[in-house]
Design an enzyme around this catalytic site. Structure first.
Site, mmCIF file in Angstrom:
data_model
loop_
_atom_site.group_PDB
_atom_site.id
_atom_site.type_symbol
_atom_site.label_atom_id
_atom_site.label_comp_id
_atom_site.label_asym_id
_atom_site.label_seq_id
_atom_site.Cartn_x
_atom_site.Cartn_y
_atom_site.Cartn_z
ATOM 1 N N GLU A 195 -44.232 -34.179 11.128
ATOM 2 C CA GLU A 195 -45.516 -34.838 10.944
ATOM 3 C C GLU A 195 -46.632 -33.709 11.212
ATOM 4 O O GLU A 195 -47.962 -33.681 10.373
ATOM 5 C CB GLU A 195 -45.863 -35.649 12.455
ATOM 6 C CG GLU A 195 -47.281 -36.401 12.137
ATOM 7 C CD GLU A 195 -47.514 -37.091 13.369
ATOM 8 O OE1 GLU A 195 -46.621 -37.949 13.864
ATOM 9 O OE2 GLU A 195 -48.738 -37.003 14.134
ATOM 10 N N CYS B 44 -41.621 -49.382 16.410
ATOM 11 C CA CYS B 44 -43.015 -49.682 16.321
ATOM 12 C C CYS B 44 -43.360 -50.131 14.830
ATOM 13 O O CYS B 44 -42.479 -50.224 13.981
ATOM 14 C CB CYS B 44 -43.746 -48.420 16.381
ATOM 15 S SG CYS B 44 -43.224 -47.123 15.140
ATOM 16 N N HIS C 270 -36.900 -40.691 12.304
ATOM 17 C CA HIS C 270 -35.844 -39.754 12.879
ATOM 18 C C HIS C 270 -34.845 -40.614 13.826
ATOM 19 O O HIS C 270 -34.785 -40.929 15.042
ATOM 20 C CB HIS C 270 -36.735 -38.802 14.188
ATOM 21 C CG HIS C 270 -37.172 -37.770 13.216
ATOM 22 N ND1 HIS C 270 -36.650 -37.402 12.181
ATOM 23 C CD2 HIS C 270 -38.670 -37.151 13.490
ATOM 24 C CE1 HIS C 270 -37.596 -36.152 11.551
ATOM 25 N NE2 HIS C 270 -38.470 -36.042 12.456
ATOM 26 N N ASN D 148 -41.099 -39.121 19.991
ATOM 27 C CA ASN D 148 -41.510 -39.969 20.931
ATOM 28 C C ASN D 148 -40.377 -40.223 22.253
ATOM 29 O O ASN D 148 -40.677 -40.524 23.153
ATOM 30 C CB ASN D 148 -42.070 -40.951 20.405
ATOM 31 C CG ASN D 148 -41.086 -42.008 19.566
ATOM 32 O OD1 ASN D 148 -40.378 -42.876 20.327
ATOM 33 N ND2 ASN D 148 -40.982 -41.832 18.487
ATOM 34 N N SER E 125 -38.180 -45.205 16.925
ATOM 35 C CA SER E 125 -37.285 -45.250 15.905
ATOM 36 C C SER E 125 -36.099 -45.623 16.113
ATOM 37 O O SER E 125 -34.974 -45.520 15.196
ATOM 38 C CB SER E 125 -37.383 -43.969 15.009
ATOM 39 O OG SER E 125 -37.197 -42.830 16.024
HETATM 40 S S1 SF4 Z 1 -44.727 -43.825 16.397
HETATM 41 FE FE1 SF4 Z 1 -45.223 -42.981 14.273
HETATM 42 S S2 SF4 Z 1 -44.443 -44.443 12.883
HETATM 43 FE FE2 SF4 Z 1 -44.503 -45.468 14.906
HETATM 44 S S3 SF4 Z 1 -46.773 -46.249 15.092
HETATM 45 FE FE3 SF4 Z 1 -46.681 -44.380 16.245
HETATM 46 S S4 SF4 Z 1 -47.545 -43.012 14.311
HETATM 47 FE FE4 SF4 Z 1 -46.806 -44.767 13.481
#
Ligand code: SF4
Length: 334
Positions: free
Chosen positions: A135, A21, A50, A233, A275
């Site tokens: 976070e 992202c 991560h 995520n 990530s």
């Molecule tokens: S996953 Fe985390 S780092 Fe990526 S855009 Fe969303 S808030 Fe930002």
């Protein structure tokens, strides 16, 4: 890994968007640019994002990863991770005169600012998220006396607040969209006066990746989610695929695939957490593709989000008589 199955894989369905992202792109760029303009050593507090492949790659380029600031010598440069930090950590760094570069994702910073605003206005804040995630630890630090962390609708029943007329909610950015909606609905039922942010705190990247995996999960036999076990995520992508009734597995990389997962599967869905570098997706695809399966990518939305670099990085470069090299192009292959 062995991908041989009783019947060959007919099709691989790739979810799009997947992988990096804008917040992760920016955080990695920050570390790489800092390594190019700051005298070594450059320290990074916690995993910058991560994913151990990302961390190992930056380590080989010279970054030193630490868990806490007491491992960073005075006068050194330290980068804060994309997940954000509590004001306590920021104050400690300032007090020690460390050269700080903050790689906190701007969408996480937005949640911090909301927490500060609600706390100033004397709200009790319900922070929906996982208490042990970096976070949430950072956001909680903005107003620890005014905040309560919950992560399920069941916990709402047990919630007691001193003034139900003055209550607000916030969320971690990387939660399940559907589960969070259930928690917020439960909060609204119990506390009709509850207020929240005008736009959802679950970030665009989390929402898009969940929509993409939900879209393909119904048409495949198995979903492989590439991501780290501590990536919120990525774990949510597994859960979203499972809610559709499809088996889903979280893998760090191609080596984690177990042939029994794929036994009898004709269609395999593949996606990656925010990530996860695309190279890990390519490796998985190459392994699955060996049997001659066709590949189809199904995209639910195009992303063109890109965040600016923090000003302190440019200031540090200027102080050292260096110029920041131009920023690499986004690493996503979509
Ligand atoms: S996953 Fe985390 S780092 Fe990526 S855009 Fe969303 S808030 Fe930002």
């Amino acid at each position: 890994m062995a991908t041989r199955t009783t019947s060959p894989i007919a099709e691989i369905v790739l979810a799009g968007p997947r992988g990096f992202c804008a917040g992760v792109e920016r955080a990695i760029d920050i570390v790489e640019l800092a390594l190019s303009v700051c005298p070594p050593p450059v320290y990074v507090r916690k995993e910058i994002v991560h994913n151990r492949h990302v961390v190992e790659d930056l380590r080989t380029k010279g970054a030193i990863f630490v868990d806490e600031l007491d491992e960073v010598p005075d006068d050194a440069t330290v980068i804060f991770s994309a997940h954000g930090i509590s004001p306590e950590v920021r104050a400690e760094a300032r007090g020690r005169g460390l050269h700080v570069i903050d790689a906190t994702c701007p969408l996480v910073t937005k949640v911090h600012l909301e927490a500060i605003r609600y706390a100033r206005e004397s709200y009790t804040i319900i922070l929906i998220g996982h208490a042990d995630h970096d976070e949430v630890i950072g956001t909680l630090g903005e107003a620890p006396d005014r905040m309560v962390v919950i992560d399920s609708a069941e916990e709402v029943d047990r919630l007691e607040v001193s003034n139900p007329e003055k209550i607000a909610y916030l969320t971690q950015t990387t939660l399940s969209v559907d589960d969070t909606r259930d928690v917020i609905d439960a909060l609204r039922r119990k506390f009709p006066k509850i207020v929240g942010p005008s736009r959802d705190d679950i970030c665009y990247a989390t929402q898009n990746r969940q929509a993409a995996v939900k879209n393909i999960a119904g048409e495949v036999d198995v979903v492989l989610v590439i991501g780290a076990t501590n990536s919120s995520n990525a774990n949510r992508l597994v859960e979203v695929a499972e809610t559709v009734g499809t088996r889903a597995y979280l893998i760090n990389d191609v080596r984690d695939i177990r042939s029994e997962w794929l036994a009898g599967a004709r269609r395999i869905g593949v996606t990656a957490g925010a990530s996860t570098p695309e190279v890990l997706v390519t490796e998985v695809m190459d392994a699955l593709h060996r049997d001659g399966a066709t590949v189809r990518e199904v995209r639910v939305v195009d992303e063109d989000v890109r965040f600016a670099l923090p000003q302190e990085l440019e200031q540090l470069a200027r102080q050292r008589g260096a110029t920041l090299p131009s920023r690499p192009t986004p690493r996503q292959s979509l």
